[in-house]
Design a protein around this motif. Structure first.
Motif, PDB file in Angstrom:
ATOM      1  N   VAL A   1      24.640  31.931 -52.132  1.00 39.53           N
ATOM      2  CA  VAL A   1      23.784  33.105 -52.707  1.00 39.53           C
ATOM      3  C   VAL A   1      24.444  34.691 -53.285  1.00 39.53           C
ATOM      4  O   VAL A   1      23.626  34.343 -54.299  1.00 39.53           O
ATOM      5  N   LYS A   2      25.385  34.389 -52.028  1.00 39.40           N
ATOM      6  CA  LYS A   2      26.020  36.114 -52.916  1.00 39.40           C
ATOM      7  C   LYS A   2      26.871  36.291 -54.019  1.00 39.40           C
ATOM      8  O   LYS A   2      26.878  36.754 -54.466  1.00 39.40           O
ATOM      9  N   LEU A   3      27.292  34.421 -54.412  1.00 43.67           N
ATOM     10  CA  LEU A   3      27.808  34.343 -55.577  1.00 43.67           C
ATOM     11  C   LEU A   3      27.457  33.765 -56.804  1.00 43.67           C
ATOM     12  O   LEU A   3      27.691  33.643 -56.713  1.00 43.67           O
ATOM     13  N   GLY A   4      25.910  34.157 -56.159  1.00 48.15           N
ATOM     14  CA  GLY A   4      24.233  33.938 -57.475  1.00 48.15           C
ATOM     15  C   GLY A   4      24.607  31.794 -57.504  1.00 48.15           C
ATOM     16  O   GLY A   4      24.003  32.293 -58.546  1.00 48.15           O
ATOM     17  N   MET A   5      24.843  31.499 -56.848  1.00 47.39           N
ATOM     18  CA  MET A   5      24.092  30.271 -56.958  1.00 47.39           C
ATOM     19  C   MET A   5      22.656  29.833 -56.478  1.00 47.39           C
ATOM     20  O   MET A   5      22.160  30.370 -55.736  1.00 47.39           O
ATOM     21  N   THR A   6      22.440  28.374 -56.818  1.00 45.74           N
ATOM     22  CA  THR A   6      21.075  28.069 -56.906  1.00 45.74           C
ATOM     23  C   THR A   6      21.408  27.175 -55.861  1.00 45.74           C
ATOM     24  O   THR A   6      21.785  26.353 -55.917  1.00 45.74           O
ATOM     25  N   MET A   7      19.615  27.187 -55.150  1.00 49.28           N
ATOM     26  CA  MET A   7      19.668  25.774 -53.737  1.00 49.28           C
ATOM     27  C   MET A   7      19.397  24.768 -54.626  1.00 49.28           C
ATOM     28  O   MET A   7      17.951  24.504 -55.005  1.00 49.28           O
ATOM     29  N   GLU A   8      20.180  23.793 -55.361  1.00 49.05           N
ATOM     30  CA  GLU A   8      19.358  22.901 -56.150  1.00 49.05           C
ATOM     31  C   GLU A   8      18.674  22.047 -55.007  1.00 49.05           C
ATOM     32  O   GLU A   8      17.780  21.292 -56.271  1.00 49.05           O
ATOM     33  N   ALA A   9      18.909  21.516 -54.230  1.00 49.64           N
ATOM     34  CA  ALA A   9      18.340  20.310 -53.795  1.00 49.64           C
ATOM     35  C   ALA A   9      18.213  20.685 -51.718  1.00 49.64           C
ATOM     36  O   ALA A   9      19.316  21.416 -51.798  1.00 49.64           O
ATOM     37  N   ARG A  10      17.375  20.140 -51.240  1.00 54.43           N
ATOM     38  CA  ARG A  10      17.242  20.308 -50.069  1.00 54.43           C
ATOM     39  C   ARG A  10      16.659  18.894 -49.671  1.00 54.43           C
ATOM     40  O   ARG A  10      14.985  18.882 -49.595  1.00 54.43           O
ATOM     41  N   LEU A  11      17.861  18.095 -49.015  1.00 55.15           N
ATOM     42  CA  LEU A  11      16.531  16.400 -48.482  1.00 55.15           C
ATOM     43  C   LEU A  11      16.709  16.961 -46.568  1.00 55.15           C
ATOM     44  O   LEU A  11      17.919  17.769 -46.459  1.00 55.15           O
TER      45      LEU A  11
END
Length: 196
Positions: A141-151
């Motif tokens: 999150v700090k690096l600007g990433m998106t949680m693309e999937a939560r299995l």
């Protein structure tokens, strides 16, 4: 080699091998393994066997060491999920608990992402973690990433089910963040110069 103040990432040299072995494979149940995919088995590897594989480790482009003030504390890596479509997944391990929760993982992963986008014509970089590793999720999150999937509930560890988490970052998102960071840095420098 890439550097951010006292931290650098660089290809593995033969002189790093003993320290890497101590951190990663000397013990049967190292502390770091509780956070790095603990649902997969970890085996102790004798030094002689580890050293015997040095040709696959030293100078390997897909695995670099993380060094702080001259001491190896972990590594960054990548593997191809599907190379023809440029689907690359990356990883990071800070083996030494003394360096956890100090921002070193975020710095190292930021440098590694920059390297991967510079070295390859990637559209996206990402990694997979589990819901029990909240530090790794926060780093993304700090690096600007998106949680693309939560299995949901597909990782079983220590009598409990956890979710598998996929984090990702597109090249255009990275470039926008880097541009914004450069602009902020320039503005801060200008402010500092004006204050003098």
């Amino acid at each position: 080699m890439y550097q951010d103040n006292e931290l650098q990432i660089r290809p593995i040299a033969e002189g790093d091998l003993f320290r890497l072995w101590e951190l990663s494979h000397k013990e049967e149940a190292p502390e770091w393994k509780k956070w790095d995919a603990p649902y997969y088995e970890h085996k102790r590897i004798p030094w002689e066997e580890y050293y015997g594989n040095r040709a696959e480790i030293v100078g390997c482009g897909n695995n670099w060491v993380i060094e702080v003030e001259g001491g190896v504390i972990g590594d960054v890596s990548y593997y191809w999920e599907h190379e023809p479509s440029l689907w690359l997944e990356m990883g990071i391990i800070i083996y030494d608990p003394a360096y956890w929760s100090s921002g070193y993982g975020t710095k190292a992963l930021r440098l590694w992402i920059g390297h991967l986008f510079n070295a390859y014509p990637l559209v996206r970089v990402g990694y997979t973690t589990w819901s029990g590793n909240e530090r790794m999720i926060r780093t993304g999150v700090k690096l600007g990433m998106t949680m693309e999937a939560r299995l949901r509930k597909c990782r079983y560890y220590d009598g409990q089910f956890y979710d598998s988490i996929r984090m990702g970052l597109l090249r255009e998102e990275w470039e926008a963040l880097e541009l914004k960071g450069s602009a902020v840095g320039a503005a801060e420098g200008l402010r500092t110069n004006l204050d003098k």
